[in-house]
Write a protein that holds these residues in place. Sequence first.
Motif, PDB file in Angstrom:
ATOM      1  N   PHE A 133       0.844  -1.179   0.000  1.00 30.84           N
ATOM      2  CA  PHE A 133       0.000   0.000   0.000  1.00 30.84           C
ATOM      3  C   PHE A 133       0.886   1.237   0.000  1.00 30.84           C
ATOM      4  O   PHE A 133       1.833   1.315   0.779  1.00 30.84           O
ATOM      5  N   ASP A 134       0.573   2.209  -0.855  1.00 33.01           N
ATOM      6  CA  ASP A 134       1.341   3.447  -0.943  1.00 33.01           C
ATOM      7  C   ASP A 134       0.679   4.543  -0.122  1.00 33.01           C
ATOM      8  O   ASP A 134      -0.546   4.651  -0.080  1.00 33.01           O
ATOM      9  N   PHE A 135       1.527   5.366   0.509  1.00 27.69           N
ATOM     10  CA  PHE A 135       1.065   6.497   1.310  1.00 27.69           C
ATOM     11  C   PHE A 135       1.943   7.707   1.000  1.00 27.69           C
ATOM     12  O   PHE A 135       2.968   7.579   0.336  1.00 27.69           O
ATOM     13  N   VAL A 136       1.549   8.861   1.492  1.00 33.35           N
ATOM     14  CA  VAL A 136       2.330  10.074   1.325  1.00 33.35           C
ATOM     15  C   VAL A 136       3.290  10.167   2.499  1.00 33.35           C
ATOM     16  O   VAL A 136       2.870  10.246   3.655  1.00 33.35           O
ATOM     17  N   LYS A 137       4.572  10.148   2.210  1.00 33.14           N
ATOM     18  CA  LYS A 137       5.608  10.017   3.242  1.00 33.14           C
ATOM     19  C   LYS A 137       5.678  11.202   4.208  1.00 33.14           C
ATOM     20  O   LYS A 137       5.952  11.027   5.385  1.00 33.14           O
ATOM     21  N   ASP A 138       5.422  12.402   3.716  1.00 30.59           N
ATOM     22  CA  ASP A 138       5.661  13.593   4.524  1.00 30.59           C
ATOM     23  C   ASP A 138       4.445  14.112   5.279  1.00 30.59           C
ATOM     24  O   ASP A 138       4.463  15.229   5.776  1.00 30.59           O
ATOM     25  N   VAL A 139       3.378  13.317   5.355  1.00 32.18           N
ATOM     26  CA  VAL A 139       2.201  13.760   6.103  1.00 32.18           C
ATOM     27  C   VAL A 139       1.830  12.714   7.135  1.00 32.18           C
ATOM     28  O   VAL A 139       2.218  11.554   7.039  1.00 32.18           O
ATOM     29  N   TYR A 177      -6.340  15.915   6.684  1.00 30.20           N
ATOM     30  CA  TYR A 177      -5.241  16.647   6.065  1.00 30.20           C
ATOM     31  C   TYR A 177      -4.892  16.061   4.708  1.00 30.20           C
ATOM     32  O   TYR A 177      -5.082  14.873   4.463  1.00 30.20           O
ATOM     33  N   PRO A 178      -4.409  16.911   3.795  1.00 31.24           N
ATOM     34  CA  PRO A 178      -4.023  16.435   2.465  1.00 31.24           C
ATOM     35  C   PRO A 178      -2.972  15.330   2.567  1.00 31.24           C
ATOM     36  O   PRO A 178      -2.037  15.417   3.351  1.00 31.24           O
ATOM     37  N   GLY A 179      -3.189  14.282   1.792  1.00 32.65           N
ATOM     38  CA  GLY A 179      -2.287  13.143   1.783  1.00 32.65           C
ATOM     39  C   GLY A 179      -2.728  12.014   2.683  1.00 32.65           C
ATOM     40  O   GLY A 179      -2.265  10.893   2.541  1.00 32.65           O
ATOM     41  N   GLN A 180      -3.642  12.284   3.606  1.00 27.56           N
ATOM     42  CA  GLN A 180      -4.149  11.242   4.499  1.00 27.56           C
ATOM     43  C   GLN A 180      -4.969  10.258   3.674  1.00 27.56           C
ATOM     44  O   GLN A 180      -5.769  10.654   2.819  1.00 27.56           O
ATOM     45  N   ASN A 186      -0.545   6.131   7.762  1.00 25.68           N
ATOM     46  CA  ASN A 186      -0.787   7.543   8.005  1.00 25.68           C
ATOM     47  C   ASN A 186       0.120   8.093   9.099  1.00 25.68           C
ATOM     48  O   ASN A 186      -0.249   9.001   9.836  1.00 25.68           O
ATOM     49  N   VAL A 187       1.327   7.549   9.176  1.00 22.72           N
ATOM     50  CA  VAL A 187       2.368   8.046  10.075  1.00 22.72           C
ATOM     51  C   VAL A 187       3.390   8.776   9.216  1.00 22.72           C
ATOM     52  O   VAL A 187       3.804   8.272   8.162  1.00 22.72           O
ATOM     53  N   ALA A 188       3.791   9.964   9.631  1.00 21.06           N
ATOM     54  CA  ALA A 188       4.817  10.707   8.896  1.00 21.06           C
ATOM     55  C   ALA A 188       6.086   9.868   8.812  1.00 21.06           C
ATOM     56  O   ALA A 188       6.516   9.288   9.804  1.00 21.06           O
ATOM     57  N   GLU A 193     -13.134   1.234  -1.117  1.00 21.73           N
ATOM     58  CA  GLU A 193     -12.273   2.021  -1.990  1.00 21.73           C
ATOM     59  C   GLU A 193     -11.406   2.896  -1.087  1.00 21.73           C
ATOM     60  O   GLU A 193     -11.887   3.433  -0.094  1.00 21.73           O
ATOM     61  N   TYR A 194     -10.147   3.042  -1.436  1.00 20.32           N
ATOM     62  CA  TYR A 194      -9.250   3.898  -0.668  1.00 20.32           C
ATOM     63  C   TYR A 194      -9.180   5.253  -1.343  1.00 20.32           C
ATOM     64  O   TYR A 194      -9.122   5.355  -2.560  1.00 20.32           O
ATOM     65  N   TYR A 195      -9.216   6.297  -0.527  1.00 18.94           N
ATOM     66  CA  TYR A 195      -9.229   7.667  -1.032  1.00 18.94           C
ATOM     67  C   TYR A 195      -8.141   8.463  -0.325  1.00 18.94           C
ATOM     68  O   TYR A 195      -7.988   8.370   0.893  1.00 18.94           O
ATOM     69  N   THR A 196      -7.400   9.249  -1.085  1.00 20.47           N
ATOM     70  CA  THR A 196      -6.377  10.120  -0.516  1.00 20.47           C
ATOM     71  C   THR A 196      -6.923  11.534  -0.459  1.00 20.47           C
ATOM     72  O   THR A 196      -7.340  12.092  -1.481  1.00 20.47           O
ATOM     73  N   ILE A 197      -6.947  12.094   0.741  1.00 22.21           N
ATOM     74  CA  ILE A 197      -7.475  13.438   0.961  1.00 22.21           C
ATOM     75  C   ILE A 197      -6.663  14.444   0.147  1.00 22.21           C
ATOM     76  O   ILE A 197      -5.434  14.452   0.188  1.00 22.21           O
ATOM     77  N   ALA A 198      -7.364  15.320  -0.572  1.00 20.99           N
ATOM     78  CA  ALA A 198      -6.729  16.396  -1.336  1.00 20.99           C
ATOM     79  C   ALA A 198      -6.930  17.717  -0.586  1.00 20.99           C
ATOM     80  O   ALA A 198      -7.827  17.841   0.256  1.00 20.99           O
ATOM     81  N   SER A 199      -6.121  18.692  -0.908  1.00 19.26           N
ATOM     82  CA  SER A 199      -6.238  20.005  -0.295  1.00 19.26           C
ATOM     83  C   SER A 199      -7.637  20.566  -0.534  1.00 19.26           C
ATOM     84  O   SER A 199      -8.142  20.532  -1.651  1.00 19.26           O
ATOM     85  N   GLY A 200      -8.274  21.050   0.505  1.00 20.60           N
ATOM     86  CA  GLY A 200      -9.606  21.622   0.406  1.00 20.60           C
ATOM     87  C   GLY A 200     -10.743  20.630   0.602  1.00 20.60           C
ATOM     88  O   GLY A 200     -11.897  21.025   0.690  1.00 20.60           O
ATOM     89  N   ASP A 201     -10.441  19.339   0.648  1.00 21.74           N
ATOM     90  CA  ASP A 201     -11.479  18.329   0.855  1.00 21.74           C
ATOM     91  C   ASP A 201     -12.101  18.459   2.240  1.00 21.74           C
ATOM     92  O   ASP A 201     -11.436  18.833   3.200  1.00 21.74           O
ATOM     93  N   THR A 202     -13.373  18.110   2.320  1.00 19.52           N
ATOM     94  CA  THR A 202     -14.057  17.928   3.599  1.00 19.52           C
ATOM     95  C   THR A 202     -14.734  16.569   3.532  1.00 19.52           C
ATOM     96  O   THR A 202     -15.003  16.046   2.435  1.00 19.52           O
TER      97      THR A 202
END
Length: 149
Positions: A4-10, A138-141, A69-71, A96-105
Amino acid sequence: MGLFDFVKDVGENIFHTDADAADKIKEYVEVRTSGVKNLEVDFDDGCATLKGECTNQAARESAILVAGNVAGVEKVVADELTAPPPPPEKPKPKVEYYTIASGDTLSEIAQRYYGKASAYHRIFDANRDVISDPDKIYPGQKIRILLDD
């Protein structure tokens, strides 16, 4: 499905060096996720490898999401994180897996997936292990969306 891929810096900052990452990630997953036994975590260059036994598929998904979801975590390998198959009378829910984008609620995401913003609580309830407050995403979560058939 084991990588599974995640965003490393968030995400949550729970470790300061790669040397203490495995222990900190293991502790974090055990505190935030129920239904995981004999958990082992290895960490190498942004990749967390999880091994253990989960009581069900939902616990397995939670452990993967919490760890990812750990930095500092860019990938989670979960080939040896096992869960029994769902009982035959109860089919496995579509996820389905979803990655939060900037501005999402969560309301906007619920509108997109369920057709009504007020269904945000379905997303929050499915992700209580990685979202502590529906107004604090947060974006990337990465979160999971439970889909209807």
